[in-house]
Scaffold this active site. Structure first.
Site, mmCIF file in Angstrom:
data_model
loop_
_atom_site.group_PDB
_atom_site.id
_atom_site.type_symbol
_atom_site.label_atom_id
_atom_site.label_comp_id
_atom_site.label_asym_id
_atom_site.label_seq_id
_atom_site.Cartn_x
_atom_site.Cartn_y
_atom_site.Cartn_z
ATOM 1 N N GLU A 261 -5.870 8.215 4.317
ATOM 2 C CA GLU A 261 -6.781 7.966 3.016
ATOM 3 C C GLU A 261 -8.188 7.249 3.384
ATOM 4 O O GLU A 261 -7.989 6.114 3.752
ATOM 5 C CB GLU A 261 -6.175 7.133 2.238
ATOM 6 C CG GLU A 261 -6.540 6.575 0.816
ATOM 7 C CD GLU A 261 -5.917 5.769 0.043
ATOM 8 O OE1 GLU A 261 -6.544 5.109 -0.860
ATOM 9 O OE2 GLU A 261 -4.734 5.504 0.448
ATOM 10 N N LYS A 393 15.668 0.574 0.941
ATOM 11 C CA LYS A 393 14.679 1.825 0.411
ATOM 12 C C LYS A 393 14.794 2.222 -0.970
ATOM 13 O O LYS A 393 14.563 3.386 -1.149
ATOM 14 C CB LYS A 393 15.103 3.033 1.326
ATOM 15 C CG LYS A 393 14.968 2.772 3.012
ATOM 16 C CD LYS A 393 15.536 3.881 3.788
ATOM 17 C CE LYS A 393 15.540 3.414 5.303
ATOM 18 N NZ LYS A 393 16.169 4.529 6.254
ATOM 19 N N ASP A 469 9.903 1.871 10.037
ATOM 20 C CA ASP A 469 10.600 2.914 9.089
ATOM 21 C C ASP A 469 9.674 3.050 7.779
ATOM 22 O O ASP A 469 9.710 1.918 7.021
ATOM 23 C CB ASP A 469 11.918 2.540 8.713
ATOM 24 C CG ASP A 469 12.779 3.663 8.031
ATOM 25 O OD1 ASP A 469 11.874 4.720 7.308
ATOM 26 O OD2 ASP A 469 13.957 3.790 7.729
ATOM 27 N N HIS A 567 -15.463 5.435 -2.844
ATOM 28 C CA HIS A 567 -14.519 6.526 -2.566
ATOM 29 C C HIS A 567 -15.071 7.797 -2.418
ATOM 30 O O HIS A 567 -14.765 8.878 -1.619
ATOM 31 C CB HIS A 567 -13.291 6.783 -3.661
ATOM 32 C CG HIS A 567 -12.062 5.683 -3.336
ATOM 33 N ND1 HIS A 567 -11.237 6.286 -2.651
ATOM 34 C CD2 HIS A 567 -11.856 4.627 -3.631
ATOM 35 C CE1 HIS A 567 -10.054 5.365 -2.615
ATOM 36 N NE2 HIS A 567 -10.515 4.317 -3.189
#
Length: 592
Positions: A261, A393, A469, A567
């Site tokens: 990104e 998670k 993770d 951006h």
């Protein structure tokens, strides 16, 4: 419609040989026949008439009958006669309309398909591909299959050169046919790289598509065997940027961030600059405890409550701790909390795990306790080692309230001059935006632990770079960002509170070369032998400090109205994509 079977086109080599061969002159008989064919009109196979007359008849029938039926249906509508009531003449007209439509569709449809096939065949010949489309006598299109694949078409984007040697070709064919399981290649060959190479070629043949562009070489496949990834065929490249220096608790850190990104690293870096110029940030570790919560079931709710009271009784904690801790040098049981739902009991174990993230460590300790409880509670039915009361998670209020992993709070005071000169905004604007966006807006949205601008961006980037993770980004990104004007409204106090940062510096992906290098950059590689657990705790504070920098910079960009502009500058390519596309097509042309 004179449709004949289309002969197969010659291959490139045959095409060259054709010019070298001596072609015998055509006989007089064949020349005479060709002349007759050219002079006589082409016959139709629908009617014993020339083709142009047959086409004219069917065109006339189609439009005449269509006009007749439309006229009749208009009269029926006017006189309220049901449309499904038809006379003999109308029935004949409908049959004629369908027949003429089928003829015209077949005639022009075949020509259209043949034109497409001709273009595809010419493209095939140019690329020296042996695949040929054939129009069968029943007008169906057939594409021959390669001999190595019985059920998948060979597409044209496969590599022109085989990935494997001739010695491995038979093994590739065995994997494609299913005789040799793909997952057994490493154990069968004893060479992880060779196994990945063979598997990669087999996958390409099975799916009929190329993996060109996915790197294969330059990676240690032995390092992931049995612990990181199964059945590898390559690896994905993610760029790593550096944000910082981040001045945290008096120490400077260069923070690695793996992301695709644009603007993310630049924005975090600006936040680090603002924090550094204001004297740095302070971070405090509140709690360090990984959790696992099995679910067990009894015949009655009363019996389930008996186990609940037993586990939560302080008199039994020492005994349970000894049982829990026996499977690890670092696992130390801290607390047990139970929740009951009918006759089902959810037992949430919390323990410290040293420098490891600790999921496997805590699971082994939980299993020890469950085995121990079977003597006093033989009617206990263990449904699962994880009952989602952990919670791993998944967004869960229990993690937001109780915490999981490392619970951290980080704060900094940004001076008025830094807010104005570096962040290009004002203290009142930031305070108001934080209240309306991160607090009120998130409450309106019904957020769970999401009272922040983009904590997940920074957490994910650092997790990928350091071998954590990535899926645990869900609860690790739980964060509430607070902003307040201090020192008579001149300066900004900003803080982030993150109750569930789940990180480790040993085990899992942390031992891979690239991820290990990023941990080494932060000074937290491996386990701390002098103070076990301090490396992973330091990593958690660095994550929180980086989130603080990211929150500060993004909120400032929004308050100053610079978000879209930045951006467009950093997250969009300035290259002319039309030229790039034409260059790619030029480079992709085959070398003739």
């Amino acid at each position: 419609m004179d449709i004949r079977r289309r002969p197969p086109l010659p291959s490139h080599s045959q095409h060259n040989q054709k010019h070298k061969a001596i072609t015998p002159p055509p006989s007089a008989a064949s020349s005479a026949e060709d002349a007759v064919d050219q002079r006589s009109p082409k016959a139709s196979d629908a009617l014993p008439l020339p083709l142009y007359l047959t086409n004219g008849i069917f065109f006339t029938l189609f439009f005449s009958v269509a006009y007749f039926l439309l006229h009749r249906w208009r009269d029926k509508i006017r006189t309220s006669i049901p449309l499904h009531v038809v006379t003999l003449s109308e029935l004949a007209a409908i049959v004629t309309l369908i027949a003429s439509f089928i003829y015209l569709l077949g005639f022009f449809g075949i020509d259209f398909v043949q034109s497409i096939i001709s273009r595809n065949s010419a493209w095939d010949l140019e690329n020296d591909d042996e695949q040929r489309f054939i129009v069968n006598e029943d007008r169906s299109i057939h594409c021959p299959l390669p001999s190595s694949v019985s059920a998948k078409p060979r597409l044209m984007d496969l590599p022109t050169t085989p990935l494997v040697s001739q010695d491995d070709e038979e093994l590739v064919k065995s994997v494609v046919s299913g005789e040799v399981p793909s997952y057994s290649l490493e154990s069968k060959l004893g060479d992880c790289f060779r196994a990945a190479k063979i598997r990669r070629d087999a996958v390409q043949r099975l799916v009929g598509r190329s993996l060109e562009g996915l790197p294969l070489e330059g990676f240690d496949y032995d390092s992931i065997l049995g612990q990181c990834c199964e059945m590898p065929v390559g690896y994905v490249q993610i760029p790593v940027g550096i944000a910082g220096p981040l001045l945290l608790n008096g120490c400077e850190y260069s923070v690695p961030m793996a992301t695709t990104e644009g603007c993310l690293v630049a924005s975090t870096n600006r936040g680090c600059k603002a924090i550094y110029a204001s004297g740095g940030a302070t971070c405090v570790l509140l709690r360090d405890a990984m959790t696992r919560a099995p679910v067990v079931r009894f015949a009655s709710a009363k019996r389930a409550t008996e186990l609940k009271f037993f586990l939560e009784d302080p008199l039994n904690f020492d005994t349970l701790s000894v049982v829990f801790n026996k499977s690890s040098r670092f696992a130390r049981l801290q607390a047990i909390k139970c929740a009951i739902a009918g006759k089902n009991l959810y037992i949430r174990f919390s323990c410290s795990t040293g420098d490891a993230m600790g999921m496997n460590m805590v699971s082994k300790g939980v299993q020890n306790v469950l085995d121990f409880l079977e003597s006093d509670f033989p009617d206990m039915d263990v449904i699962g080692i994880s009952g989602n009361f952990c919670s791993d998670k998944k967004p869960a209020a229990v993690n937001w309230i109780e915490g999981r992993g490392k619970s951290v709070v980080c704060e900094a005071i940004i001076t008025r001059d830094v807010v104005t000169k570096v962040l290009k905004t004002t203290v009142p604007a930031l305070v108001e935006l934080n209240m309306l966006k991160n607090l009120t807006g998130s409450a309106v949205a019904g957020a769970l632990g999401g009272f922040n601008a983009h904590a997940a961006n920074i957490v994910s980037a650092i997790y990928i770079a350091t071998g954590q993770d990535p899926a645990q980004n869900i609860e690790s990104s739980h964060c509430i960002t607070m902003m307040e004007a201090v020192n008579n409204g001149n300066d900004l106090h900003i803080s982030v509170t993150m109750p569930s940062i789940e990180v480790g510096t040993v085990g899992g992906g942390t031992q891979l070369a690239s991820q290990s290098a990023c941990l080494n950059l932060l000074g937290v590689k491996g386990t701390n032998k002098e103070s076990p657990g301090s490396n992973s705790q330091l990593l958690a504070t660095i994550v929180a400090g980086s989130v603080l920098a990211g929150e500060l910079s993004l909120m400032s960009a929004i308050a100053a109205g610079q978000l879209v502009k930045s951006h467009m500058k950093y997250n969009r390519s300035s290259r002319d994509m039309t030229k790039i596309g034409s260059q790619d097509r030029t480079h992709s042309q085959p070398q003739l």
